[in-house]
Design a protein around this motif. Structure first.
Motif, PDB file in Angstrom:
ATOM      1  N   ALA A 261      69.037  50.928 -31.054  1.00 55.52           N
ATOM      2  CA  ALA A 261      69.384  51.557 -29.781  1.00 55.52           C
ATOM      3  C   ALA A 261      68.627  50.843 -28.672  1.00 55.52           C
ATOM      4  CB  ALA A 261      69.020  53.036 -29.804  1.00 55.52           C
ATOM      5  N   ALA A 262      69.143  50.936 -27.450  1.00 55.74           N
ATOM      6  CA  ALA A 262      68.487  50.291 -26.311  1.00 55.74           C
ATOM      7  C   ALA A 262      67.051  50.768 -26.162  1.00 55.74           C
ATOM      8  CB  ALA A 262      69.287  50.557 -25.039  1.00 55.74           C
ATOM      9  N   THR A 263      66.821  52.058 -26.374  1.00 58.84           N
ATOM     10  CA  THR A 263      65.469  52.610 -26.242  1.00 58.84           C
ATOM     11  C   THR A 263      64.512  52.036 -27.279  1.00 58.84           C
ATOM     12  OG1 THR A 263      66.180  54.488 -27.615  1.00 58.84           O
ATOM     13  CG2 THR A 263      66.258  54.766 -25.216  1.00 58.84           C
ATOM     14  N   GLU A 264      65.056  51.593 -28.413  1.00 58.44           N
ATOM     15  CA  GLU A 264      64.217  50.999 -29.457  1.00 58.44           C
ATOM     16  C   GLU A 264      63.958  49.521 -29.198  1.00 58.44           C
ATOM     17  OE1 GLU A 264      65.293  53.087 -33.602  1.00 58.44           O
ATOM     18  OE2 GLU A 264      67.046  52.247 -32.567  1.00 58.44           O
ATOM     19  N   ALA A 265      64.931  48.848 -28.576  1.00 59.87           N
ATOM     20  CA  ALA A 265      64.828  47.396 -28.415  1.00 59.87           C
ATOM     21  C   ALA A 265      64.089  46.991 -27.141  1.00 59.87           C
ATOM     22  CB  ALA A 265      66.218  46.779 -28.426  1.00 59.87           C
ATOM     23  N   ILE A 266      64.383  47.667 -26.035  1.00 60.92           N
ATOM     24  CA  ILE A 266      63.771  47.282 -24.751  1.00 60.92           C
ATOM     25  C   ILE A 266      62.260  47.458 -24.841  1.00 60.92           C
ATOM     26  CG2 ILE A 266      63.594  47.864 -22.300  1.00 60.92           C
ATOM     27  CD1 ILE A 266      66.566  48.621 -22.407  1.00 60.92           C
ATOM     28  N   GLY A 267      61.545  46.414 -24.419  1.00 65.95           N
ATOM     29  CA  GLY A 267      60.086  46.409 -24.501  1.00 65.95           C
ATOM     30  C   GLY A 267      59.560  45.735 -25.755  1.00 65.95           C
ATOM     31  N   GLN A 268      60.462  45.454 -26.722  1.00 61.47           N
ATOM     32  CA  GLN A 268      60.072  44.767 -27.949  1.00 61.47           C
ATOM     33  C   GLN A 268      60.314  43.260 -27.800  1.00 61.47           C
ATOM     34  OE1 GLN A 268      58.697  46.231 -30.695  1.00 61.47           O
ATOM     35  NE2 GLN A 268      58.674  48.109 -29.440  1.00 61.47           N
ATOM     36  N   PRO A 269      59.604  42.439 -28.560  1.00 65.67           N
ATOM     37  CA  PRO A 269      59.859  40.992 -28.520  1.00 65.67           C
ATOM     38  C   PRO A 269      61.231  40.674 -29.100  1.00 65.67           C
ATOM     39  CG  PRO A 269      58.282  41.518 -30.241  1.00 65.67           C
ATOM     40  CD  PRO A 269      58.474  42.782 -29.452  1.00 65.67           C
ATOM     41  N   ILE A 270      61.856  39.649 -28.589  1.00 62.41           N
ATOM     42  CA  ILE A 270      63.189  39.271 -29.056  1.00 62.41           C
ATOM     43  C   ILE A 270      63.168  38.858 -30.524  1.00 62.41           C
ATOM     44  CG2 ILE A 270      62.999  36.831 -28.437  1.00 62.41           C
ATOM     45  CD1 ILE A 270      66.102  39.118 -28.078  1.00 62.41           C
ATOM     46  N   THR A 271      61.976  38.552 -31.042  1.00 60.79           N
ATOM     47  CA  THR A 271      61.854  38.196 -32.461  1.00 60.79           C
ATOM     48  C   THR A 271      62.226  39.365 -33.360  1.00 60.79           C
ATOM     49  OG1 THR A 271      59.490  38.733 -32.308  1.00 60.79           O
ATOM     50  CG2 THR A 271      60.118  36.414 -32.094  1.00 60.79           C
ATOM     51  N   LEU A 272      62.476  40.526 -32.770  1.00 59.27           N
ATOM     52  CA  LEU A 272      62.950  41.689 -33.509  1.00 59.27           C
ATOM     53  C   LEU A 272      64.209  41.366 -34.302  1.00 59.27           C
ATOM     54  CD1 LEU A 272      62.596  44.877 -33.821  1.00 59.27           C
ATOM     55  CD2 LEU A 272      64.249  45.052 -31.934  1.00 59.27           C
ATOM     56  N   VAL A 273      65.051  40.489 -33.764  1.00 56.57           N
ATOM     57  CA  VAL A 273      66.324  40.163 -34.415  1.00 56.57           C
ATOM     58  C   VAL A 273      66.387  38.712 -34.898  1.00 56.57           C
ATOM     59  CG1 VAL A 273      67.601  41.925 -33.159  1.00 56.57           C
ATOM     60  CG2 VAL A 273      67.394  39.630 -32.173  1.00 56.57           C
ATOM     61  N   ILE A 274      65.249  38.044 -34.935  1.00 48.82           N
ATOM     62  CA  ILE A 274      65.232  36.641 -35.359  1.00 48.82           C
ATOM     63  C   ILE A 274      64.570  36.539 -36.724  1.00 48.82           C
ATOM     64  CG2 ILE A 274      64.437  34.303 -34.811  1.00 48.82           C
ATOM     65  CD1 ILE A 274      64.457  35.033 -31.892  1.00 48.82           C
ATOM     66  N   PRO A 275      65.248  35.949 -37.709  1.00 44.53           N
ATOM     67  CA  PRO A 275      64.635  35.771 -39.031  1.00 44.53           C
ATOM     68  C   PRO A 275      63.380  34.906 -38.940  1.00 44.53           C
ATOM     69  CG  PRO A 275      67.000  35.354 -39.106  1.00 44.53           C
ATOM     70  CD  PRO A 275      66.627  35.440 -37.666  1.00 44.53           C
ATOM     71  N   GLU A 276      62.465  35.103 -39.858  1.00 46.31           N
ATOM     72  CA  GLU A 276      61.195  34.379 -39.810  1.00 46.31           C
ATOM     73  C   GLU A 276      61.378  32.873 -39.864  1.00 46.31           C
ATOM     74  OE1 GLU A 276      58.605  35.812 -42.828  1.00 46.31           O
ATOM     75  OE2 GLU A 276      58.491  37.850 -42.004  1.00 46.31           O
ATOM     76  N   ASP A 277      62.384  32.423 -40.609  1.00 49.80           N
ATOM     77  CA  ASP A 277      62.583  30.973 -40.714  1.00 49.80           C
ATOM     78  C   ASP A 277      63.280  30.380 -39.488  1.00 49.80           C
ATOM     79  OD1 ASP A 277      65.001  32.180 -41.181  1.00 49.80           O
ATOM     80  OD2 ASP A 277      65.589  30.861 -42.832  1.00 49.80           O
ATOM     81  N   ARG A 278      63.568  31.237 -38.468  1.00 49.09           N
ATOM     82  CA  ARG A 278      64.222  30.764 -37.246  1.00 49.09           C
ATOM     83  C   ARG A 278      63.346  30.964 -36.008  1.00 49.09           C
ATOM     84  NH1 ARG A 278      69.637  28.473 -37.910  1.00 49.09           N
ATOM     85  NH2 ARG A 278      70.210  29.019 -40.050  1.00 49.09           N
TER      86      ARG A 278
END
Length: 336
Positions: A64-81
């Protein structure tokens, strides 16, 4: 006179719109476009912290937007990327735009999706770069379709080469005393291959079942009420395409020979066809002719015998011919 729209009402002129109202209207319009877009549209600052998150991002990534906003974009980036994000931020700080960059991103449930990214610098009122906007399009299904097409193309190439190789072998092993006879021999053998290919289509190229192959080759005799002349005995056995093609050609050759010289050349003759498969997946197929004209073992191998051996041997199989007085017995052992 001002024109009217389809509803019959005269639209409000935008010429006299106050700058503040206009700015608010355009901002609302832009926000609506972003929120209703099917593509992920998000923004982040130069530290990689998410500052906006549209509905498509919620749907595709699962946050949800409330969960994502304020978090680093690495939230959705795999570790190998993760190295990709460092490169993206470096280029954004230089004012560069990144177009249609294909990569992999991670959903909340841990699954991966393939996305096409377009990243653009975001500037403040003074022209300073303060962040970046990202548009991500989910192309997972598109990539799967492309891979599927590629697999099908490679499979079609393999099958085409296999078919042409078999046809070439049939031609090389076919002989006759006349040109017309040669045409007939080659045509019959190629038709046997065509028949079994129709069975492959029904199973989506998994293969063909032994009894189905046999019924195709025996069709002319079965149509003549020859059920009693041809007896088949064996459990349902599926053969992969190469083995199925070989058995089809072999049965065609044996049936043709029986029609001309063997059990099927006279009314009292009959054929028994039996097959079984061992635990190590080796097919044993036994052709037995009974009640036909008396025969003697040939002094040398005929064209048909050489064709059968030339068809079975390349697949690691073996052929045994036994010329009995009451008719030919042919046993084939073939890895399946």
């Amino acid at each position: 006179m001002a024109s009217k729209n389809k509803s019959g009402l005269q639209p409000q002129p935008l010429v006299n719109e106050r700058p503040l109202d206009r700015a608010e209207r355009l901002a609302n319009l832009l926000a609506s476009i972003v929120e209703t877009s099917d593509d992920v549209i998000i923004s982040k600052n130069l530290d990689g912290i998410i500052t906006s998150w549209n509905k498509a991002a919620e749907r595709i990534f699962g946050y949800a937007a409330t969960e994502a906003i304020g978090q680093p974009i690495t939230l959705v980036i795999p570790e190998d990327r993760l190295s990709e994000e460092l490169e993206i931020l470096t280029r954004i700080r230089r004012g560069e735009r990144i177009d249609h960059f294909e990569t992999v991103r991670r959903r909340r449930d841990g699954s991966s999706i393939v996305v096409s990214l377009t990243v653009s610098p975001v500037k403040d009122a003074h022209g300073n770069i303060v962040g970046a906007s990202k548009i991500a399009r989910d192309i997972t299904q598109q990539k799967r379709n492309q891979e599927h097409i590629s697999i099908l193309a490679r499979e079609a190439e393999h099958r085409s080469k296999n078919i042409l190789s078999n046809v070439q072998a049939i031609i090389n092993l076919s002989q006759s005393d006349t040109v017309e006879g040669l045409k007939e021999v080659i045509s019959g053998r190629i038709q046997a291959m065509a028949n079994v290919h129709s069975l492959f289509v029904e199973t989506r190229w998994i293969g063909a079942e032994v009894s189905a192959i046999a019924k195709q080759e025996f069709a002319p005799y079965l149509e003549e009420g020859g059920e009693k002349r041809i007896v088949m005995d064996g459990l349902q056995t599926m053969l992969e395409p190469a083995a199925a093609q070989a058995i089809a050609v072999v049965l065609h050759e044996l049936a043709t020979n029986a029609t001309k010289y063997g059990a099927l050349s006279i009314a009292s003759g009959r054929i028994e066809l039996a097959w079984s498969q061992t635990e190590d997946r080796r097919l044993t197929l036994r052709w037995t002719e009974l009640g036909g004209p008396g025969i003697t073992a040939p002094r040398r191998k005929g064209f048909g015998s050489r064709l059968i051996e030339g068809t079975i041997s390349p697949l690691g199989g073996k052929v045994l011919f036994e010329w009995r007085a009451e008719g030919l017995v042919c046993e084939i052992v073939l890895p399946t």
